[in-house]
Design an enzyme around this catalytic site. Structure first.
Site, PDB file in Angstrom:
ATOM      1  CG  ASN A  62     100.088  51.306  44.530  1.00 30.28           C
ATOM      2  OD1 ASN A  62      99.287  51.962  44.961  1.00 30.28           O
ATOM      3  ND2 ASN A  62     100.830  50.912  44.939  1.00 30.28           N
ATOM      4  CE  LYS A 115     106.118  43.467  54.299  1.00 29.45           C
ATOM      5  NZ  LYS A 115     106.281  44.716  53.468  1.00 29.45           N
ATOM      6  CE  LYS A 160     108.275  60.132  25.570  1.00 26.95           C
ATOM      7  NZ  LYS A 160     107.531  59.944  24.789  1.00 26.95           N
ATOM      8  CE  LYS A 187     101.834  41.395  52.618  1.00 28.52           C
ATOM      9  NZ  LYS A 187     100.872  41.455  51.762  1.00 28.52           N
ATOM     10  CB  ILE A 214     108.868  51.659  54.848  1.00 26.23           C
ATOM     11  CG1 ILE A 214     109.003  52.918  53.708  1.00 26.23           C
ATOM     12  CG2 ILE A 214     108.568  52.968  56.265  1.00 26.23           C
ATOM     13  CD1 ILE A 214     107.905  53.517  53.008  1.00 26.23           C
ATOM     14  CG  ASP A 238     106.703  45.074  46.738  1.00 22.70           C
ATOM     15  OD1 ASP A 238     106.707  45.465  48.768  1.00 22.70           O
ATOM     16  OD2 ASP A 238     105.388  44.899  47.049  1.00 22.70           O
TER      17      ASP A 238
HETATM   18  O1  PMT Z   1      94.790  54.433  49.308  1.00 23.49           O
HETATM   19  P1  PMT Z   1      93.185  53.587  49.333  1.00 23.49           P
HETATM   20  O2  PMT Z   1      93.161  53.445  47.853  1.00 23.49           O
HETATM   21  O3  PMT Z   1      92.349  54.246  50.157  1.00 23.49           O
HETATM   22  O4  PMT Z   1      93.795  52.602  49.428  1.00 23.49           O
HETATM   23  C1  PMT Z   1      93.648  51.692  50.723  1.00 23.49           C
HETATM   24  C2  PMT Z   1      94.740  50.504  50.612  1.00 23.49           C
HETATM   25  C3  PMT Z   1      94.286  49.456  50.126  1.00 23.49           C
HETATM   26  C4  PMT Z   1      95.939  51.007  49.769  1.00 23.49           C
HETATM   27  C5  PMT Z   1      95.086  50.342  52.283  1.00 23.49           C
HETATM   28  O5  PMT Z   1      94.265  49.766  53.326  1.00 23.49           O
HETATM   29  C6  PMT Z   1      96.067  49.043  52.140  1.00 23.49           C
HETATM   30  O6  PMT Z   1      95.980  47.607  52.181  1.00 23.49           O
HETATM   31  N1  PMT Z   1      98.135  49.783  52.593  1.00 23.49           N
HETATM   32  C7  PMT Z   1      99.002  48.448  52.187  1.00 23.49           C
HETATM   33  C8  PMT Z   1      99.130  47.890  50.740  1.00 23.49           C
HETATM   34  C9  PMT Z   1      99.772  46.983  50.776  1.00 23.49           C
HETATM   35  O7  PMT Z   1     101.421  48.062  50.006  1.00 23.49           O
HETATM   36  O8  PMT Z   1      99.682  45.982  51.792  1.00 23.49           O
HETATM   37  P2  PMT Z   1     101.681  45.450  51.450  1.00 23.49           P
HETATM   38  O9  PMT Z   1     101.018  43.726  51.948  1.00 23.49           O
HETATM   39  O10 PMT Z   1     101.981  45.422  49.720  1.00 23.49           O
HETATM   40  O11 PMT Z   1     102.930  45.619  52.460  1.00 23.49           O
HETATM   41  C10 PMT Z   1     101.861  45.221  53.782  1.00 23.49           C
HETATM   42  C11 PMT Z   1     102.785  46.264  54.500  1.00 23.49           C
HETATM   43  O12 PMT Z   1     104.029  46.517  54.414  1.00 23.49           O
HETATM   44  C12 PMT Z   1     102.217  47.446  54.744  1.00 23.49           C
HETATM   45  O13 PMT Z   1     102.728  47.828  56.182  1.00 23.49           O
HETATM   46  C13 PMT Z   1     102.938  48.536  53.778  1.00 23.49           C
HETATM   47  O14 PMT Z   1     102.529  49.502  53.923  1.00 23.49           O
HETATM   48  C14 PMT Z   1     104.494  47.838  54.074  1.00 23.49           C
HETATM   49  N2  PMT Z   1     105.317  47.867  53.256  1.00 23.49           N
HETATM   50  C15 PMT Z   1     105.173  47.124  51.507  1.00 23.49           C
HETATM   51  C16 PMT Z   1     106.271  47.637  51.187  1.00 23.49           C
HETATM   52  C17 PMT Z   1     107.609  48.578  51.395  1.00 23.49           C
HETATM   53  N3  PMT Z   1     108.734  48.166  51.003  1.00 23.49           N
HETATM   54  N4  PMT Z   1     107.676  48.580  52.122  1.00 23.49           N
HETATM   55  C18 PMT Z   1     106.551  49.030  53.220  1.00 23.49           C
HETATM   56  O15 PMT Z   1     106.652  49.653  53.885  1.00 23.49           O
END
Ligand code: PMT
Length: 402
Positions: free
Chosen positions: A211, A342, A290, A338, A308, A280
């Site tokens: 991403n 979470k 490849k 969330k 995580i 995700d």
């Molecule tokens: O890196 P930059 O370019 O500065 O951008 C910053 C950002 C936009 C990436 C950052 O501010 C941000 O929003 N990070 C979380 C992005 C995200 O994955 O959001 P989510 O809504 O998909 O996930 C929610 C939370 O679960 C997040 O804390 C994520 O770290 C966590 N997660 C998600 C999926 C997974 N498999 N494990 C996780 O721990």
């Protein structure tokens, strides 16, 4: 507005072309309910007339330590005691050096020694002056004393050059003033574990799912915690950013590696911040060679990666947990869902889209916790991270005390 926010702002203006922007800063601060008194250096008065600041602040402007009328009542000490926060914007290279060396050869520098209010500086100068080792050494001294460094921003400057050295825009500075906690910052003895950046989920040795996360937000938060004295471990996905100094950085590639490294590093941590944009899903099978076009399965089978944040939430005991949420729409509804699902103690939601959130030097945030929320307007990620650290520490202390 919270009682802890500074209201009485002593604005120091030092000599530089960016001094004209400080006029708007005074206006922005007064619009937000701050009482602003301005102190100008001699150099600053060459750029903007004191009458202008007097008109916008509603207070006479002080310039001279040797003002016989004012100093009959030890005016500089009264002014030093009056302030909830001292902000110098712009801070020239010369002013920054005088502060670092504790000089008191004019009213502004004398006030900075005499006050027990927090001091913030917003540097503005030519990029070469900013990057000069002398300026950087002076900056390190001020940082080590807990002075808040707001900016500079990067971009074209009045001197015709482009680079780091622009004064932060007045609305950003006003937001920082309003959000900054007043009073003394207690040094932070917390252990903080953080994830940042994207993950890469391989399809074969040359292709992956990922991403747009650049890592800037997570690195800025790690640095803001470090600046307050925290012991910080950063588990970073692949980014183009250098390791921030004073921070233990461990580089990983996939969600599984990030998950494993976080759980290994978790014992003894006080705070966990999940800033990483973790994929995700991953390709169900990662080929070791490849894949040719015709050998690539279509549709591509995917499987879920480990979550995580949820894994850390289910630990007992668990640290104070900060989740992030990147949303393109319905930000509040998704963020609240969330928070409930979470189970972090606090969730920072940021809008993402073209030029926003991801890959951008700026961000805005809406912070949620059970029973409260706070909005922070768009600003550079460094100052935003400082504000977030303040909120996280407040909520952490609140949890400890309740
Ligand atoms: O890196 P930059 O370019 O500065 O951008 C910053 C950002 C936009 C990436 C950052 O501010 C941000 O929003 N990070 C979380 C992005 C995200 O994955 O959001 P989510 O809504 O998909 O996930 C929610 C939370 O679960 C997040 O804390 C994520 O770290 C966590 N997660 C998600 C999926 C997974 N498999 N494990 C996780 O721990």
């Amino acid at each position: 507005m919270s009682e802890t926010r500074p209201r009485r702002i002593l604005l120091g203006v030092s000599g530089g072309i960016a001094a004209y922007k400080s006029v708007e800063l005074v206006r922005r601060l007064t619009e937000r309910g701050c009482d602003v008194q301005v102190v100008m250096t001699r150099g600053a008065t060459r750029f903007v007339g004191p009458l202008t600041f007097q008109a916008v602040s509603g207070h006479p402007v002080r310039q001279d330590l040797w003002d016989e009328t004012e100093e009959a009542g030890m005016g500089h000490i009264a002014l030093a005691r009056w302030a909830d926060l001292v902000l110098i914007a712009p801070t020239s290279a010369h002013c920054l050096a005088r502060l670092a060396h504790g000089l008191a050869d004019d009213l502004l520098t004398t006030l900075c020694l005499a006050t027990d209010a927090p001091l913030a500086i917003a540097p503005a100068m030519n990029p070469h002056m900013w990057l000069h080792p002398a300026t950087q050494a002076n900056l390190a001294v001020l940082k080590s004393r807990g002075v808040r460094i707001w900016g500079p921003a990067e971009g074209p400057e009045a001197c015709g050059e482009s680079g780091p050295g622009r004064l932060l825009e007045p609305p950003d500075l006003a937001a920082l003033v309003v959000e900054a906690r007043s009073g003394h910052k207690q040094p932070c003895h917390l252990r903080v574990l953080m994830t940042a950046g994207p993950t890469r989920e391989p399809l074969d040795p040359v292709r992956y799912l990922s991403n747009r996360s650049s890592g800037q937000m997570g690195y800025a938060l790690a640095q803001a915690f470090r600046a307050e004295g925290a012991d910080v471990t950063l588990i970073s996905g692949p980014t183009g950013l250098p390791d921030p100094s004073g921070i233990r950085v461990e580089r990983v590639e996939t969600a599984q590696e990030m998950h494993d490294r976080v759980l290994q590093s978790l014992p003894g941590q006080d705070i966990f911040c999940a800033v990483a944009a973790v994929a995700d899903f991953r390709p169900a099978h990662a080929a070791t060679r490849k894949l040719s076009k015709d050998k690539t399965p279509k549709p591509l089978p995917l499987e879920a990666t480990p979550d995580i944040l949820s894994a850390v939430s289910s630990q007992d005991p668990r640290p104070f947990i900060v989740g992030f949420a990147a949303e393109t729409h319905d930000l509040e509804a998704h963020a609240r869902a969330k928070l409930a699902h979470k189970k972090p103690d606090l969730l920072v939601a940021n809008p993402v889209g073209p030029g926003q959130g991801f890959e951008s030097a700026e961000n805005e945030a809406w912070v949620f916790w059970p029973g409260g929320d706070r909005r922070i307007e768009r600003m550079p990620k460094g100052p935003l991270a400082e504000i977030l650290v303040g909120i996280i520490r407040e909520r952490y202390e609140h949890r400890g005390g309740s």
